[in-house]
Write a protein that holds these residues in place. Structure first.
Motif, mmCIF file in Angstrom:
data_model
loop_
_atom_site.group_PDB
_atom_site.id
_atom_site.type_symbol
_atom_site.label_atom_id
_atom_site.label_comp_id
_atom_site.label_asym_id
_atom_site.label_seq_id
_atom_site.Cartn_x
_atom_site.Cartn_y
_atom_site.Cartn_z
ATOM 1 N N UNK A 33 -6.043 12.199 4.420
ATOM 2 C CA UNK A 33 -6.228 10.821 4.878
ATOM 3 C C UNK A 33 -6.020 10.697 6.381
ATOM 4 N N UNK A 34 -6.695 9.726 6.975
ATOM 5 C CA UNK A 34 -6.492 9.426 8.387
ATOM 6 C C UNK A 34 -5.165 8.684 8.517
ATOM 7 N N UNK A 35 -4.235 9.286 9.221
ATOM 8 C CA UNK A 35 -2.925 8.677 9.433
ATOM 9 C C UNK A 35 -2.973 7.890 10.735
ATOM 10 N N UNK A 36 -2.523 6.638 10.688
ATOM 11 C CA UNK A 36 -2.565 5.769 11.867
ATOM 12 C C UNK A 36 -1.452 6.074 12.856
ATOM 13 N N UNK A 37 -0.372 6.678 12.401
ATOM 14 C CA UNK A 37 0.725 6.993 13.302
ATOM 15 C C UNK A 37 1.855 7.684 12.572
ATOM 16 N N UNK A 38 2.702 8.348 13.350
ATOM 17 C CA UNK A 38 3.893 8.986 12.809
ATOM 18 C C UNK A 38 5.085 8.453 13.582
ATOM 19 N N UNK A 39 6.073 7.967 12.853
ATOM 20 C CA UNK A 39 7.214 7.308 13.480
ATOM 21 C C UNK A 39 8.518 7.927 12.996
ATOM 22 N N UNK A 40 9.547 7.802 13.819
ATOM 23 C CA UNK A 40 10.864 8.309 13.434
ATOM 24 C C UNK A 40 11.528 7.334 12.471
ATOM 25 N N UNK A 41 11.294 6.043 12.668
ATOM 26 C CA UNK A 41 11.889 5.013 11.823
ATOM 27 C C UNK A 41 10.865 3.932 11.522
ATOM 28 N N UNK A 42 10.952 3.416 10.327
ATOM 29 C CA UNK A 42 10.145 2.265 9.926
ATOM 30 C C UNK A 42 11.005 1.489 8.950
ATOM 31 N N UNK A 43 11.196 0.223 9.176
ATOM 32 C CA UNK A 43 12.037 -0.592 8.318
ATOM 33 C C UNK A 43 11.235 -1.022 7.096
ATOM 34 N N UNK A 44 11.456 -0.336 5.995
ATOM 35 C CA UNK A 44 10.756 -0.635 4.748
ATOM 36 C C UNK A 44 11.371 -1.896 4.150
ATOM 37 N N UNK A 45 10.525 -2.904 3.953
ATOM 38 C CA UNK A 45 10.954 -4.161 3.355
ATOM 39 C C UNK A 45 9.951 -4.566 2.291
ATOM 40 N N UNK A 46 10.357 -5.496 1.434
ATOM 41 C CA UNK A 46 9.465 -5.957 0.371
ATOM 42 C C UNK A 46 8.169 -6.548 0.925
ATOM 43 N N UNK A 47 8.250 -7.232 2.058
ATOM 44 C CA UNK A 47 7.078 -7.955 2.560
ATOM 45 C C UNK A 47 6.182 -7.153 3.506
ATOM 46 N N UNK A 48 6.579 -5.931 3.876
ATOM 47 C CA UNK A 48 5.739 -5.174 4.814
ATOM 48 C C UNK A 48 5.244 -3.841 4.259
ATOM 49 N N UNK A 49 5.576 -3.537 3.011
ATOM 50 C CA UNK A 49 5.248 -2.230 2.456
ATOM 51 C C UNK A 49 4.568 -2.376 1.098
ATOM 52 N N UNK A 50 3.429 -1.681 0.935
ATOM 53 C CA UNK A 50 2.736 -1.683 -0.352
ATOM 54 C C UNK A 50 3.036 -0.427 -1.156
ATOM 55 N N UNK A 51 3.202 0.703 -0.457
ATOM 56 C CA UNK A 51 3.337 1.972 -1.161
ATOM 57 C C UNK A 51 4.166 2.943 -0.353
ATOM 58 N N UNK A 52 5.018 3.682 -1.036
ATOM 59 C CA UNK A 52 5.792 4.778 -0.446
ATOM 60 C C UNK A 52 5.632 5.991 -1.333
ATOM 61 N N UNK A 53 5.430 7.145 -0.729
ATOM 62 C CA UNK A 53 5.388 8.386 -1.490
ATOM 63 C C UNK A 53 5.709 9.551 -0.551
ATOM 64 N N UNK A 54 6.140 10.636 -1.126
ATOM 65 C CA UNK A 54 6.413 11.825 -0.313
ATOM 66 C C UNK A 54 5.092 12.374 0.217
ATOM 67 N N UNK A 55 5.056 12.666 1.498
ATOM 68 C CA UNK A 55 3.882 13.286 2.118
ATOM 69 C C UNK A 55 4.043 14.797 2.115
ATOM 70 N N UNK A 56 5.212 15.229 2.502
ATOM 71 C CA UNK A 56 5.621 16.621 2.397
ATOM 72 C C UNK A 56 7.137 16.626 2.262
ATOM 73 N N UNK A 57 7.759 17.753 2.407
ATOM 74 C CA UNK A 57 9.198 17.854 2.170
ATOM 75 C C UNK A 57 10.026 16.976 3.109
ATOM 76 N N UNK A 58 9.559 16.765 4.330
ATOM 77 C CA UNK A 58 10.360 16.051 5.328
ATOM 78 C C UNK A 58 9.753 14.754 5.840
#
Length: 69
Positions: A14-39
């Protein structure tokens, strides 16, 4: 309304829009979370962005649970 289909079976292609050190996962800003790789964790945001967080899924979920008792 435009619909976008994301094939999770080819997550690594998939085309990744960006890689960040931190992202504040909240109910209203996140649709999906899954492991991409080990880290890294893949995040599909409510705005349709596809991000990688440089943190293990386990740690992202732990921080989310602590923040959202």
């Amino acid at each position: 309304m435009v619909r976008k289909i994301i094939d999770m079976s080819i997550l690594d292609k998939l085309k990744i829009d960006g890689e960040v050190a931190n992202y504040l996962v909240q109910w209203d800003n996140t649709l999906l979370l899954t492991a991409y790789d080990q880290n890294r964790t893949f995040v599909l945001t409510a705005d349709g962005e596809q991000l990688l967080i440089r943190e293990r899924l386990k740690d992202v979920l732990s921080r989310f649970a602590q923040t959202n008792l």
